[in-house]
Design a protein around this motif. Sequence first.
Motif, PDB file in Angstrom:
ATOM      1  N   VAL A  68     -15.801 -14.191 -18.786  1.00  0.00           N
ATOM      2  CA  VAL A  68     -14.560 -13.537 -19.200  1.00  0.00           C
ATOM      3  C   VAL A  68     -14.923 -12.558 -20.305  1.00  0.00           C
ATOM      4  CG1 VAL A  68     -12.231 -13.851 -20.074  1.00  0.00           C
ATOM      5  CG2 VAL A  68     -13.275 -15.632 -18.644  1.00  0.00           C
ATOM      6  N   ALA A  69     -14.536 -11.268 -20.132  1.00  0.00           N
ATOM      7  CA  ALA A  69     -14.865 -10.232 -21.120  1.00  0.00           C
ATOM      8  C   ALA A  69     -13.654  -9.347 -21.309  1.00  0.00           C
ATOM      9  CB  ALA A  69     -16.071  -9.424 -20.666  1.00  0.00           C
ATOM     10  N   SER A  70     -13.668  -8.627 -22.485  1.00  0.00           N
ATOM     11  CA  SER A  70     -12.569  -7.698 -22.742  1.00  0.00           C
ATOM     12  C   SER A  70     -12.906  -6.286 -22.273  1.00  0.00           C
ATOM     13  CB  SER A  70     -12.253  -7.687 -24.249  1.00  0.00           C
ATOM     14  OG  SER A  70     -13.415  -7.272 -24.982  1.00  0.00           O
ATOM     15  N   ARG A  71     -14.166  -6.045 -21.919  1.00  0.00           N
ATOM     16  CA  ARG A  71     -14.578  -4.731 -21.408  1.00  0.00           C
ATOM     17  C   ARG A  71     -15.435  -4.930 -20.165  1.00  0.00           C
ATOM     18  NH1 ARG A  71     -17.707  -1.563 -25.904  1.00  0.00           N
ATOM     19  NH2 ARG A  71     -19.035  -3.409 -25.584  1.00  0.00           N
ATOM     20  N   TRP A  72     -15.398  -3.911 -19.312  1.00  0.00           N
ATOM     21  CA  TRP A  72     -16.228  -3.922 -18.100  1.00  0.00           C
ATOM     22  C   TRP A  72     -17.707  -3.948 -18.470  1.00  0.00           C
ATOM     23  CZ3 TRP A  72     -16.138  -4.641 -13.014  1.00  0.00           C
ATOM     24  CH2 TRP A  72     -17.184  -4.155 -12.229  1.00  0.00           C
ATOM     25  N   GLN A  73     -18.044  -3.255 -19.536  1.00  0.00           N
ATOM     26  CA  GLN A  73     -19.445  -3.155 -19.935  1.00  0.00           C
ATOM     27  C   GLN A  73     -20.010  -4.497 -20.378  1.00  0.00           C
ATOM     28  OE1 GLN A  73     -17.033  -1.273 -20.958  1.00  0.00           O
ATOM     29  NE2 GLN A  73     -17.502   0.863 -20.301  1.00  0.00           N
ATOM     30  N   ILE A  79     -23.256  -7.705 -11.832  1.00  0.00           N
ATOM     31  CA  ILE A  79     -21.876  -7.477 -11.395  1.00  0.00           C
ATOM     32  C   ILE A  79     -21.561  -5.990 -11.443  1.00  0.00           C
ATOM     33  CG2 ILE A  79     -19.446  -7.912 -11.942  1.00  0.00           C
ATOM     34  CD1 ILE A  79     -20.792 -10.317 -10.729  1.00  0.00           C
ATOM     35  N   GLN A  80     -21.975  -5.335 -12.564  1.00  0.00           N
ATOM     36  CA  GLN A  80     -21.725  -3.909 -12.692  1.00  0.00           C
ATOM     37  C   GLN A  80     -22.487  -3.107 -11.635  1.00  0.00           C
ATOM     38  OE1 GLN A  80     -21.904  -2.405 -16.786  1.00  0.00           O
ATOM     39  NE2 GLN A  80     -21.875  -4.545 -17.545  1.00  0.00           N
ATOM     40  N   GLU A  81     -23.621  -3.663 -11.211  1.00  0.00           N
ATOM     41  CA  GLU A  81     -24.431  -2.956 -10.198  1.00  0.00           C
ATOM     42  C   GLU A  81     -23.826  -3.102  -8.798  1.00  0.00           C
ATOM     43  OE1 GLU A  81     -28.871  -3.314  -8.190  1.00  0.00           O
ATOM     44  OE2 GLU A  81     -28.465  -4.321 -10.096  1.00  0.00           O
ATOM     45  N   LYS A  82     -23.382  -4.308  -8.534  1.00  0.00           N
ATOM     46  CA  LYS A  82     -22.905  -4.581  -7.177  1.00  0.00           C
ATOM     47  C   LYS A  82     -21.452  -4.129  -6.944  1.00  0.00           C
ATOM     48  CE  LYS A  82     -26.645  -6.589  -5.637  1.00  0.00           C
ATOM     49  NZ  LYS A  82     -27.424  -6.015  -4.513  1.00  0.00           N
ATOM     50  N   LEU A  93      -8.510  -8.874  -6.511  1.00  0.00           N
ATOM     51  CA  LEU A  93      -9.885  -9.355  -6.494  1.00  0.00           C
ATOM     52  C   LEU A  93     -10.781  -8.338  -5.800  1.00  0.00           C
ATOM     53  CD1 LEU A  93     -11.711 -11.825  -7.182  1.00  0.00           C
ATOM     54  CD2 LEU A  93     -11.319 -12.586  -4.813  1.00  0.00           C
ATOM     55  N   LEU A  94     -11.910  -8.013  -6.464  1.00  0.00           N
ATOM     56  CA  LEU A  94     -12.914  -7.115  -5.905  1.00  0.00           C
ATOM     57  C   LEU A  94     -14.125  -7.958  -5.525  1.00  0.00           C
ATOM     58  CD1 LEU A  94     -13.632  -4.160  -5.305  1.00  0.00           C
ATOM     59  CD2 LEU A  94     -14.629  -4.019  -7.607  1.00  0.00           C
ATOM     60  N   MET A 127     -20.445 -14.922  -9.890  1.00  0.00           N
ATOM     61  CA  MET A 127     -21.530 -14.629  -8.961  1.00  0.00           C
ATOM     62  C   MET A 127     -22.010 -15.952  -8.373  1.00  0.00           C
ATOM     63  SD  MET A 127     -25.144 -12.674  -9.589  1.00  0.00           S
ATOM     64  CE  MET A 127     -25.679 -13.896 -10.773  1.00  0.00           C
ATOM     65  N   LEU A 128     -21.986 -16.017  -7.059  1.00  0.00           N
ATOM     66  CA  LEU A 128     -22.429 -17.228  -6.364  1.00  0.00           C
ATOM     67  C   LEU A 128     -23.669 -16.892  -5.559  1.00  0.00           C
ATOM     68  CD1 LEU A 128     -18.965 -18.527  -5.067  1.00  0.00           C
ATOM     69  CD2 LEU A 128     -20.172 -19.179  -7.159  1.00  0.00           C
ATOM     70  N   THR A 129     -24.718 -17.645  -5.774  1.00  0.00           N
ATOM     71  CA  THR A 129     -25.972 -17.443  -5.045  1.00  0.00           C
ATOM     72  C   THR A 129     -26.398 -18.751  -4.409  1.00  0.00           C
ATOM     73  OG1 THR A 129     -27.343 -17.953  -6.962  1.00  0.00           O
ATOM     74  CG2 THR A 129     -26.661 -15.656  -6.682  1.00  0.00           C
ATOM     75  N   SER A 130     -27.420 -18.646  -3.581  1.00  0.00           N
ATOM     76  CA  SER A 130     -27.926 -19.851  -2.917  1.00  0.00           C
ATOM     77  C   SER A 130     -28.504 -20.839  -3.921  1.00  0.00           C
ATOM     78  CB  SER A 130     -28.986 -19.490  -1.881  1.00  0.00           C
ATOM     79  OG  SER A 130     -30.048 -18.759  -2.493  1.00  0.00           O
ATOM     80  N   GLU A 131     -28.945 -20.333  -5.082  1.00  0.00           N
ATOM     81  CA  GLU A 131     -29.486 -21.224  -6.092  1.00  0.00           C
ATOM     82  C   GLU A 131     -28.372 -21.909  -6.870  1.00  0.00           C
ATOM     83  OE1 GLU A 131     -30.400 -18.124  -5.717  1.00  0.00           O
ATOM     84  OE2 GLU A 131     -32.434 -18.341  -4.885  1.00  0.00           O
TER      85      GLU A 131
END
Length: 417
Positions: A68-73, A79-82, A93-94, A127-131
């Motif tokens: 949870v953040a107050s800015r996108w950065q 997350i910012q890349e994908k 939801l994106l 972010m959900l990954t196989s790990e």
Amino acid sequence: MKIIPSLKLYFLVMMLITGVATISIMSVVSFKYFVYGIDIAIGDSMRSIANIENVSEGNPVGINDFVVASRWQDLPPIIQEKLDQNSLEDNQLLKALDGKPPFSQPKAAYFAIRLDVDGQERYISSMLTSESRPKFEDSGPPPFINLLLIGLTVMALFTLAPYFILRKIATPVEKLMLWAKQLNKKQLSLPAPDFHYSELNSLAKIVQSSLQSVQTILKREKRFLGYASHELRTPIAVTRTNTELLRKMISKGISSEKQLVVLDRIERASITMTDLTETLLWLNRQSDKSIPVKSISLGLMTQQLLEQLTYLLNGKNVDVTIETDISIHSLPEALCQIVITNLIRNALQHTQEGIITIQQSKSRLVINNQNMSDDKHDEELGFGLGLELTARLVQHYGWQYENVATANGHHVEINFA
């Protein structure tokens, strides 16, 4: 070679196509709703933690798999890349996936949402990954493959079900076809068998009724041919005999008056044939239309018919007496002619040696024959097409008719009143 379509095959193929299309569509819809359900669950989870405290610029807070953040950065770089910030919409939801679902399990899934909490923006990501999640481990086929396997199994069952249903239906249909193919005159008079289904039983009754109608028509036509050949013998014989006689009279130069007498016989015979044919057609069709009546002399008709039938006495020792009057009656001429002809013909045919008396008085006609010869014929008066036709006509018009066997012959009486 022309391929004859099969109703059974058509039904089976159409059921299979319908089933495959239905199950395929339902499988796709089920997968879509499965994915949609996951998105709703993650989105609701993000909204439930959006109002967490201690979130400020450059100070994001992590809770389990969520940030949870107050800015996108301030969100994780991956997350910012994908995900594209410009695609973000409030409370929407994106999502981005690594992999090619539904054909394979995704390697990773990236989620982000922007919310307004008490006038402050909140960015929540996950972010959900196989790990990080066991469900993404390669421990089995992806959900779509499971759905596909289930769909194929259902399709197989869907194919077998119509097959057995069709087989249950086809058996009585084939039974009906075999029964209809083997129908004959004897079976037409028997009740139709039970073919298990009411529609097939109705069809069997229609087939039987149609064939019975055809059988009745054929029987009627056969009877007409028999009546016609029987009744037209006399006028045809009269026509041929008098035609030969007229030819001889012309060649010998006999007077025209006598030739006209012979010609008159030929003309009467032709009129008789026409009337007989029309009457037989009327009787054969059982028409409700009545035959026109004429003013006729029963005595004169009886004399003329006896004269035409005298050839039946050739070579016989038979004495014929006739008594008639000149009374006039309104009757169907052709029908009376058929009845009187048959009664006289039978008396002449079945008397080899003896006496025949014919008495006509007003509407009453009496014929008696006494056969003194030992030469007995198999046929007796009252048997054969002629008297069968006579009985039908008498019954139809309600004329009084009596045919009684005597010691050496028959007594026949009819009243045309």
